[in-house]
Design an enzyme around this catalytic site. Structure first.
Site, PDB file in Angstrom:
ATOM      1  N   PRO A 293      94.773  46.361 -51.045  1.00 37.60           N
ATOM      2  CA  PRO A 293      93.990  45.123 -51.123  1.00 37.60           C
ATOM      3  C   PRO A 293      93.261  44.756 -49.831  1.00 37.60           C
ATOM      4  O   PRO A 293      92.527  43.767 -49.814  1.00 37.60           O
ATOM      5  CB  PRO A 293      95.048  44.055 -51.450  1.00 37.60           C
TER       6      PRO A 293
ATOM      7  N   LYS B 202      88.664  45.130 -52.586  1.00 39.22           N
ATOM      8  CA  LYS B 202      87.703  45.922 -53.370  1.00 39.22           C
ATOM      9  C   LYS B 202      88.085  46.120 -54.831  1.00 39.22           C
ATOM     10  O   LYS B 202      87.263  46.572 -55.632  1.00 39.22           O
ATOM     11  CB  LYS B 202      87.539  47.313 -52.729  1.00 39.22           C
TER      12      LYS B 202
HETATM   13  C1  PHB Z   1      92.963  37.061 -51.505  1.00 35.51           C
HETATM   14  O1  PHB Z   1      93.867  37.138 -52.357  1.00 35.51           O
HETATM   15  O2  PHB Z   1      92.421  35.975 -51.246  1.00 35.51           O
HETATM   16  C2  PHB Z   1      92.546  38.271 -50.755  1.00 35.51           C
HETATM   17  C3  PHB Z   1      93.219  39.462 -50.932  1.00 35.51           C
HETATM   18  C4  PHB Z   1      92.812  40.562 -50.213  1.00 35.51           C
HETATM   19  C5  PHB Z   1      91.762  40.471 -49.321  1.00 35.51           C
HETATM   20  C6  PHB Z   1      91.087  39.290 -49.168  1.00 35.51           C
HETATM   21  C7  PHB Z   1      91.471  38.183 -49.889  1.00 35.51           C
HETATM   22  O3  PHB Z   1      91.387  41.557 -48.601  1.00 35.51           O
END
Ligand code: PHB
Ligand code: APR
Length: 398
Positions: free
Chosen positions: A301, A305
């Site tokens: 995560p 993406k």
């Molecule tokens: C989020 O859940 O807000 C989130 C997750 C991963 C990311 C950025 C935001 O890289």
């Protein structure tokens, strides 16, 4: 006397398996283009609605919602972000994406995208059959595939021209492609992300990804009053051992004193640990089966993406299917796998690079750490390096 339960048979052009963001987006786009389709989903609507996932949208995702005219809430509630930050323990390196590449990203939860797509289904004539059990794909290699499942104890069969496998990492679609033609690429990371969602104002108006000696932390948000934070933890950790206070304490240390001073603590609305994985399955099409989203690939995560890659797959798949049904043009179908995979691999590369840069890996020694320091230093001092990060973060062209 033996009793026979009659199988109910339905005909459609495209049978979509899975009503996550990939399946719902594809269904809506196909309906908007006049292509017949039906979506089969194993879970209940409430379950699909309540899944908490990431929340940073690239232009491709926003533009598909716009094209569908389903962007009203996204426009009013989504937060445009012109930049984000990498924290290296001493300083914040701001990646000014608006200045560097003239674009931005939109912070809007995947949960909300799913709700917008689900809420519009009936109005738009998109049929979604929830609680479809034992979904199985048949004859995917030929021109007349079909899908069987049971619903409320009744056997069902969908005859179609194409199947879109949008059923996530654990669904049956990918497994319907013969092992003799398949290739898998996988990297499993030695940690997971512990996420906490709380109704408190965010500690910063932009995201902060932090590499601290105690590990990774991310400060994110859903709105001006709802925050989403993450820390990385060993895979052996159990969520029961992480009280809300323990999570907030750890976040305060890893995000550094300046952000810590602005953290507002609150009870967790949701708290869970998710493993990190990089995974690609090829090809993304076999015969009449097209894979989209997590069914074909997983990214860690770190670059946000996952949803955006599902959206770009759906964009290519929709164009290919519409070309086939409107103009009897098979070229888009033939090119789908290579086209989608070219973008998938670039997102995989970016997510992997950012993951390596921002986490402390268990086996790493002083050399690996020195590489991280050097790279962060390079990024801090080079507009070219920042531009490369920015153009990947907002999403490469489709
Ligand atoms: C989020 O859940 O807000 C989130 C997750 C991963 C990311 C950025 C935001 O890289
Ligand atoms: N039969 C029918 N539906 C199924 C089956 C099955 N056997 N197995 C799984 N599904 C459904 C799941 O219940 C889920 O609703 O397929 C859907 C897949 O949705 P996602 O897992 O959300 O995958 P996708 O739509 O590709 O979305 C990609 O969402 O999952 C996140 O991290 C992912 O952000 C990424 C994006």
């Amino acid at each position: 006397m033996q009793q026979f339960m009659k199988t109910q048979v339905m005909k459609t052009q495209v049978c979509i398996i899975g009503a996550g963001p990939a399946g719902l987006l594809l269904g809506h786009l196909l309906r908007a283009e006049g292509v017949d389709c039906v979506v089969l989903e194993a879970r209940k609507p409430d379950y699909v609605r309540s899944r908490i996932r990431a929340g940073v949208l690239e232009n491709i995702t926003v533009s598909l919602m716009e094209r569908l005219g389903l962007d009203a809430r996204l426009k009013t509630e989504g937060l445009p972000h012109d930049g984000f930050n990498l924290a290296d323990g001493e300083r914040l390196i701001r990646i000014d994406i608006a200045d560097l590449v003239g674009q931005n990203v939109c912070v809007y939860g995947q949960t909300e995208i799913t709700a917008d797509l689900m809420d519009a289904a009936e109005d738009r004539g998109l049929q979604v059959n929830y609680e479809a059990e034992s979904v199985a794909l048949h004859d995917v290699g030929g021109d007349a595939p079909y899908v069987t499942y049971t619903q409320g104890g009744v056997e069902q069969r969908v005859d179609c021209r194409f199947i879109a496998g949008c059923d996530g990492f654990h669904g049956p679609s990918r497994k319907a492609i013969p092992a003799s033609v398949a290739q898998e690429f996988e990297l499993v990371y030695p940690f997971g992300w512990l996420g906490i969602l709380a109704d408190v104002p965010p500690c910063n108006h932009e995201l902060i990804y932090a590499n601290h000696e105690r590990g990774f932390a991310l400060a994110s948000m859903r709105s001006a009053t709802r925050s989403r934070y993450y820390i990385d933890v060993p895979l052996t950790e159990r969520i029961e051992d992480w009280s809300d206070d323990r999570v907030w304490d750890e976040l305060a240390v890893r995000l550094g004193p300046e952000a810590a001073a602005k953290i507002t603590r609150g009870p967790a609305l949701e708290k869970s640990i998710a493993p990190l994985r990089s995974y690609v399955f090829a090809p993304m099409r076999h015969g009449s089966l097209l894979l989209c989203g997590d069914a074909a690939h997983i990214v860690p995560p770190t670059g946000a993406k996952g949803l955006n890659l599902a959206a770009s797959d759906v964009h290519y798949a929709c164009a290919a299917l519409v070309g086939y049904f409107r103009s009897a043009d098979n070229d888009g179908i033939a090119a789908y796998s290579n086209k989608a995979l070219a973008r998938v691999w670039k997102s995989e590369r970016f997510s992997w690079t950012l993951t390596k840069l921002m986490h402390r890996f268990p086996g790493d020694g002083p050399f690996e750490r020195a590489m991280q320091v050097a790279e962060l230093d390079y990024i801090a001092s080079s507009r070219a390096a920042q531009t490369s990060i920015a153009e990947n973060y907002v999403g490469l062209p489709v």
